[in-house]
Design a protein around this motif. Structure first.
Motif, PDB file in Angstrom:
ATOM      1  N   ARG A 131       0.861  -1.180   0.000  1.00  0.00           N
ATOM      2  CA  ARG A 131       0.000   0.000   0.000  1.00  0.00           C
ATOM      3  C   ARG A 131       0.904   1.239   0.000  1.00  0.00           C
ATOM      4  O   ARG A 131       1.728   1.406   0.886  1.00  0.00           O
ATOM      5  CB  ARG A 131      -0.900  -0.028   1.226  1.00  0.00           C
ATOM      6  N   SER A 158      -0.199   7.969  -9.232  1.00  0.00           N
ATOM      7  CA  SER A 158      -1.254   7.063  -8.797  1.00  0.00           C
ATOM      8  C   SER A 158      -1.567   6.015  -9.865  1.00  0.00           C
ATOM      9  O   SER A 158      -1.619   4.813  -9.575  1.00  0.00           O
ATOM     10  CB  SER A 158      -2.512   7.862  -8.452  1.00  0.00           C
ATOM     11  N   ASP A 159      -1.770   6.456 -11.086  1.00  0.00           N
ATOM     12  CA  ASP A 159      -2.107   5.529 -12.167  1.00  0.00           C
ATOM     13  C   ASP A 159      -0.975   4.548 -12.443  1.00  0.00           C
ATOM     14  O   ASP A 159      -1.200   3.346 -12.593  1.00  0.00           O
ATOM     15  CB  ASP A 159      -2.461   6.289 -13.450  1.00  0.00           C
ATOM     16  N   THR A 175      -0.456   2.062  -9.543  1.00  0.00           N
ATOM     17  CA  THR A 175      -1.552   1.090  -9.552  1.00  0.00           C
ATOM     18  C   THR A 175      -1.314   0.054 -10.651  1.00  0.00           C
ATOM     19  O   THR A 175      -1.447  -1.150 -10.425  1.00  0.00           O
ATOM     20  CB  THR A 175      -2.906   1.793  -9.748  1.00  0.00           C
ATOM     21  N   TYR A 176      -0.925   0.527 -11.834  1.00  0.00           N
ATOM     22  CA  TYR A 176      -0.608  -0.364 -12.952  1.00  0.00           C
ATOM     23  C   TYR A 176       0.537  -1.311 -12.583  1.00  0.00           C
ATOM     24  O   TYR A 176       0.558  -2.474 -12.983  1.00  0.00           O
ATOM     25  CB  TYR A 176      -0.233   0.473 -14.182  1.00  0.00           C
ATOM     26  N   PHE A 230       0.616  -1.884  -7.150  1.00  0.00           N
ATOM     27  CA  PHE A 230       0.475  -1.376  -5.793  1.00  0.00           C
ATOM     28  C   PHE A 230      -0.949  -0.909  -5.551  1.00  0.00           C
ATOM     29  O   PHE A 230      -1.681  -0.570  -6.481  1.00  0.00           O
ATOM     30  CB  PHE A 230       1.424  -0.186  -5.566  1.00  0.00           C
ATOM     31  N   VAL A 231      -1.346  -0.862  -4.292  1.00  0.00           N
ATOM     32  CA  VAL A 231      -2.599  -0.219  -3.890  1.00  0.00           C
ATOM     33  C   VAL A 231      -2.205   1.204  -3.510  1.00  0.00           C
ATOM     34  O   VAL A 231      -1.330   1.409  -2.667  1.00  0.00           O
ATOM     35  CB  VAL A 231      -3.247  -0.939  -2.697  1.00  0.00           C
ATOM     36  N   VAL A 232      -2.829   2.193  -4.147  1.00  0.00           N
ATOM     37  CA  VAL A 232      -2.378   3.575  -4.012  1.00  0.00           C
ATOM     38  C   VAL A 232      -3.495   4.471  -3.502  1.00  0.00           C
ATOM     39  O   VAL A 232      -4.636   4.381  -3.951  1.00  0.00           O
ATOM     40  CB  VAL A 232      -1.875   4.112  -5.373  1.00  0.00           C
TER      41      VAL A 232
END
Length: 131
Positions: free
Chosen positions: A13, A28-29, A32-33, A36-38
């Motif tokens: 996270r 963030s994008d 996430t790609y 990870f949980v962002v």
């Protein structure tokens, strides 16, 4: 012969604090790609409750934030009861050595200068999480 099942672990996270909207969205994008949980915030005004609720494994931090700035956030994380001892990766436009030294003295694991390659950010995060 039985095949072993892969061990499923929750993805790390990552809390991102970045005031620039485009950078915040990009970080963030991409993270996430990358798996990870962002959670991304524009400032650190609600840091305490966010740390408690989100329970991040790592913080990606810009130093040039509005009040409180990134240095204040780093100092807050160093104080007893200021939050968990999170690994921190700084991504900042502050390129002078004195900025880097000050951040490293406050416990930063890695200091990246903007513009940053996303590949380097992911490598820095992975390296900090292993420690």
């Amino acid at each position: 012969m039985a095949l072993s099942q892969p061990t499923l672990t929750p993805p790390p996270r990552i809390l991102v604090i970045e005031d620039d909207y485009a950078n915040r969205l990009l970080f963030s994008d991409y993270l996430t790609y990358a798996g990870f949980v962002v959670l991304a915030l524009a400032d650190g005004t609600e840091l305490g409750p966010t740390l408690h609720a989100f329970q991040p494994d790592l913080l990606v931090l810009d130093l040039g934030l509005p009040d409180p700035d990134g240095y204040c956030i780093l100092e807050q994380l160093q104080t007893p009861g200021g939050g968990p001892q999170l690994p921190v990766v700084v991504v900042s436009g502050y390129a002078f050595v004195d900025h880097q030294e000050r951040a490293l003295a406050l416990g930063v694991h890695q200091y990246l200068i903007k513009p940053v390659r996303m590949k380097h950010l992911v490598q820095a995060i992975q390296s900090a999480l292993v420690r």
